[in-house]
Design a protein around this motif. Sequence first.
Motif, PDB file in Angstrom:
ATOM      1  N   LYS A 255      -2.902   5.505   6.416  1.00  0.00           N
ATOM      2  CA  LYS A 255      -3.832   4.764   7.125  1.00  0.00           C
ATOM      3  C   LYS A 255      -3.803   3.413   7.238  1.00  0.00           C
ATOM      4  CE  LYS A 255      -8.574   5.437   8.569  1.00  0.00           C
ATOM      5  NZ  LYS A 255      -8.354   5.750   9.938  1.00  0.00           N
ATOM      6  N   VAL A 256      -3.848   2.895   6.078  1.00  0.00           N
ATOM      7  CA  VAL A 256      -3.764   1.213   6.035  1.00  0.00           C
ATOM      8  C   VAL A 256      -2.565   0.944   6.679  1.00  0.00           C
ATOM      9  CG1 VAL A 256      -3.212  -0.581   4.583  1.00  0.00           C
ATOM     10  CG2 VAL A 256      -5.118   0.943   4.022  1.00  0.00           C
TER      11      VAL A 256
ATOM     12  N   TYR B 154      -4.467   6.649  -3.438  1.00  0.00           N
ATOM     13  CA  TYR B 154      -4.230   5.397  -2.652  1.00  0.00           C
ATOM     14  C   TYR B 154      -4.585   4.308  -3.123  1.00  0.00           C
ATOM     15  CZ  TYR B 154      -3.453   9.354   0.834  1.00  0.00           C
ATOM     16  OH  TYR B 154      -2.747  10.350   1.234  1.00  0.00           O
TER      17      TYR B 154
ATOM     18  N   ASP C 286      -9.961   3.714   0.868  1.00  0.00           N
ATOM     19  CA  ASP C 286      -9.046   2.578   0.439  1.00  0.00           C
ATOM     20  C   ASP C 286      -8.993   1.621   1.781  1.00  0.00           C
ATOM     21  OD1 ASP C 286      -7.118   1.454  -0.992  1.00  0.00           O
ATOM     22  OD2 ASP C 286      -5.522   1.931   0.471  1.00  0.00           O
ATOM     23  N   TYR C 287      -8.859   2.252   2.880  1.00  0.00           N
ATOM     24  CA  TYR C 287      -8.646   1.561   4.383  1.00  0.00           C
ATOM     25  C   TYR C 287      -9.876   0.620   4.691  1.00  0.00           C
ATOM     26  CZ  TYR C 287      -9.179   0.691   9.249  1.00  0.00           C
ATOM     27  OH  TYR C 287      -9.192   0.051  10.518  1.00  0.00           O
ATOM     28  N   TYR C 288     -10.974   1.443   4.304  1.00  0.00           N
ATOM     29  CA  TYR C 288     -12.387   0.700   4.504  1.00  0.00           C
ATOM     30  C   TYR C 288     -12.482  -0.580   3.524  1.00  0.00           C
ATOM     31  CZ  TYR C 288     -17.423  -0.538   5.321  1.00  0.00           C
ATOM     32  OH  TYR C 288     -18.379  -1.378   5.419  1.00  0.00           O
TER      33      TYR C 288
ATOM     34  N   GLU D 257      -3.038   1.258  10.661  1.00  0.00           N
ATOM     35  CA  GLU D 257      -4.246   0.563  11.164  1.00  0.00           C
ATOM     36  C   GLU D 257      -4.336  -0.946  10.951  1.00  0.00           C
ATOM     37  OE1 GLU D 257      -6.562   2.180  13.170  1.00  0.00           O
ATOM     38  OE2 GLU D 257      -5.617   4.180  12.838  1.00  0.00           O
ATOM     39  N   ILE D 258      -3.710  -1.532   9.995  1.00  0.00           N
ATOM     40  CA  ILE D 258      -3.693  -2.844   9.595  1.00  0.00           C
ATOM     41  C   ILE D 258      -2.557  -3.641  10.425  1.00  0.00           C
ATOM     42  CG2 ILE D 258      -3.740  -4.680   7.829  1.00  0.00           C
ATOM     43  CD1 ILE D 258      -6.237  -3.178   7.637  1.00  0.00           C
TER      44      ILE D 258
ATOM     45  N   LYS E 217      -9.805  -3.309   4.591  1.00  0.00           N
ATOM     46  CA  LYS E 217     -10.147  -3.966   5.801  1.00  0.00           C
ATOM     47  C   LYS E 217     -11.391  -4.832   5.739  1.00  0.00           C
ATOM     48  CE  LYS E 217     -10.295  -3.931  10.310  1.00  0.00           C
ATOM     49  NZ  LYS E 217      -8.925  -4.733  11.131  1.00  0.00           N
TER      50      LYS E 217
ATOM     51  N   THR F  38       0.734  -1.273  -0.085  1.00  0.00           N
ATOM     52  CA  THR F  38      -0.094  -0.044  -0.126  1.00  0.00           C
ATOM     53  C   THR F  38       0.898   1.160   0.112  1.00  0.00           C
ATOM     54  OG1 THR F  38      -1.841   1.113   1.099  1.00  0.00           O
ATOM     55  CG2 THR F  38      -0.193   0.207   2.679  1.00  0.00           C
TER      56      THR F  38
ATOM     57  N   ASN G 158      -0.936   4.014   1.304  1.00  0.00           N
ATOM     58  CA  ASN G 158      -1.846   4.502   2.072  1.00  0.00           C
ATOM     59  C   ASN G 158      -1.363   4.526   3.659  1.00  0.00           C
ATOM     60  OD1 ASN G 158      -4.006   5.295   3.794  1.00  0.00           O
ATOM     61  ND2 ASN G 158      -5.669   4.278   2.537  1.00  0.00           N
TER      62      ASN G 158
ATOM     63  N   SER H 173      -4.141   0.007  -2.221  1.00  0.00           N
ATOM     64  CA  SER H 173      -3.846  -1.152  -1.442  1.00  0.00           C
ATOM     65  C   SER H 173      -4.083  -2.729  -2.342  1.00  0.00           C
ATOM     66  CB  SER H 173      -4.425  -1.287  -0.160  1.00  0.00           C
ATOM     67  OG  SER H 173      -4.086  -0.122   0.742  1.00  0.00           O
TER      68      SER H 173
END
Length: 126
Positions: free
Chosen positions: A9-10, A60, A112-114, A13-14, A117, A5, A7, A62
Amino acid sequence: MILVTNNPKVSKEIKEIPVCFLEVEYGDVFKEVRRLIVEDKMILLTHPLSGSIKPNETYYKSVVLKPSSSDSIDIESLDYIDQGIEVYQKFMKNKMRPNWTQKVLEDFAFVDYYLIKDTLTRIPNH
């Protein structure tokens, strides 16, 4: 399994799987995924163009891959990433992405995170 990624945030958080965070453009994420498919014999678990956001509209991306059980290149994965690269190049050639505000970039990072995830919850044995 590995998640590639650009991103932040990814990356932050991941925690369920290893994350390869790259401070690169969207298209460069595809280049790294392609390298992993060819050199490390990885297999795509997520489609490079998943989601409905055009490559020239977001920064972004992923992508999740897993190691192959064989020493050969997974042709289907290679085809998908090559198609993703072509689509990215086509969209960027036709219309460059706007200079988004920080708030819009955060929104794209969240989308992208959502997506990734939610996708991880659907991949067996992750």
